[in-house]
Scaffold this motif. Structure first.
Motif, PDB file in Angstrom:
ATOM      1  N   GLN A  93       0.843   3.214   1.285  1.00  0.00           N
ATOM      2  CA  GLN A  93       1.754   2.243   1.869  1.00  0.00           C
ATOM      3  C   GLN A  93       3.201   2.588   1.541  1.00  0.00           C
ATOM      4  N   SER A 105       4.995   5.487  10.207  1.00  0.00           N
ATOM      5  CA  SER A 105       3.556   5.548  10.436  1.00  0.00           C
ATOM      6  C   SER A 105       3.134   6.983  10.742  1.00  0.00           C
ATOM      7  N   THR A 106       1.833   7.204  10.724  1.00  0.00           N
ATOM      8  CA  THR A 106       1.299   8.530  11.003  1.00  0.00           C
ATOM      9  C   THR A 106       1.705   8.968  12.402  1.00  0.00           C
ATOM     10  N   GLU A 119      -2.678  10.743   6.538  1.00  0.00           N
ATOM     11  CA  GLU A 119      -1.707   9.789   7.061  1.00  0.00           C
ATOM     12  C   GLU A 119      -0.350   9.912   6.351  1.00  0.00           C
ATOM     13  N   LYS A 139       4.249   5.295   3.887  1.00  0.00           N
ATOM     14  CA  LYS A 139       4.468   4.779   5.240  1.00  0.00           C
ATOM     15  C   LYS A 139       5.766   3.986   5.317  1.00  0.00           C
TER      16      LYS A 139
END
Length: 264
Positions: free
Chosen positions: A87, A95-96, A19, A90
């Motif tokens: 986090q 986001s992924t 991710e 991100k």
């Protein structure tokens, strides 16, 4: 030059890579796909057998003891750190990304090869424990690269940070950007990256992840230089080269004792 196309190879169990690094790659390249490795029980058993043959029963007990200690004592704090790191990535990179993804057991099987060929990557970032065969390595136009947890060529294999710490070779605790060839971490080196080490409070797992996390901006710049042809590998021919195995509990405890003495 146009933005390079990339493919990320990672393990299903590692959200930091699957991710976080996916979002990072998508922030400065055209991420064309993600290959997710989900190993079978037979593959994991084969890895255990290889390590047993390599170090023998007595030392293998030391390896197993380290795994148990890591699970019972270190894992909770390491997971907490990993959640925070993910986090943070991100928050910074988004986001992924929604890109084509394939899940396979071996990076060298026909499904993985076909997927990467269709993605037509300029660069592949391989964050996996499996060795890639030539047919897989050759699919990237520019090359396949690893962000190796350790300084090469002195600390080759997957636990270079641990062994540099255990050997008290603190100047060699870091990460290497390396282009994959047919050997084990023997390809051209395009960058060495250091990390500020908190030996007393951090595990070797956290330290080796931070060696990646703390250097993402510099690695991104280097990959762009590689893609446009302006980067040259570092000459490491005169340096010692060594392959290191799995962490041992005895060496971990000795390392931590030395760290406490240095930082009481």
């Amino acid at each position: 030059m146009s933005v390079p196309r990339t493919v990320l190879i990672c393990h299903a169990s590692d959200a930091f890579d699957r991710e976080g690094l996916a979002a990072w790659l998508a922030s400065f390249t055209e991420l064309a796909g993600i290959v997710v490795i989900e190993e079978t029980r037979e593959q994991r058993r084969a890895r255990v057998k290889r390590e047993l043959r390599r170090v023998g029963w007595l030392r293998f007990g030391d390896v197993v003891a380290m795994r148990i200690y890591q699970r019972l004592v270190l894992a909770r704090r390491d997971r907490q750190w990993a959640r925070g790191a993910l986090q943070a990535m991100k928050d910074r990179y988004g986001s992924t990304p929604d890109v084509p993804t394939v899940t396979i057991a071996s990076i060298n099987d026909d499904v993985a090869i076909a997927f990467m060929r269709s993605a037509a990557p300029d660069i592949v970032i391989a964050r996996c424990k499996q060795l890639m065969k030539r047919k897989a390595i050759g699919l990237a136009r520019i090359g396949c690269f690893v962000m190796h947890p350790g300084i090469c060529p002195e600390y080759r294999n997957a636990h270079g940070c641990f062994w540099a710490l255990a050997e008290r070779d603190l100047d060699k605790v870091g990460m290497t950007l390396l282009k994959i060839d047919a050997g084990v971490d023997t390809g051209p080196v395009y960058g060495h990256y250091s990390v500020d080490v908190d030996e007393r409070n951090e595990s070797h797992v956290v330290i080796q992840y931070r060696a990646v996390l703390d250097n993402l901006d510099e690695v991104a710049e280097r990959l762009i230089d590689i893609a446009n042809g302006s980067a040259r590998p570092i000459d490491t021919r005169s340096r010692e080269s060594a392959v290191w195995g799995q962490p041992w509990l005895t060496r971990y405890l000795r390392w931590k004792r030395a760290a406490r003495m240095l930082n009481p």
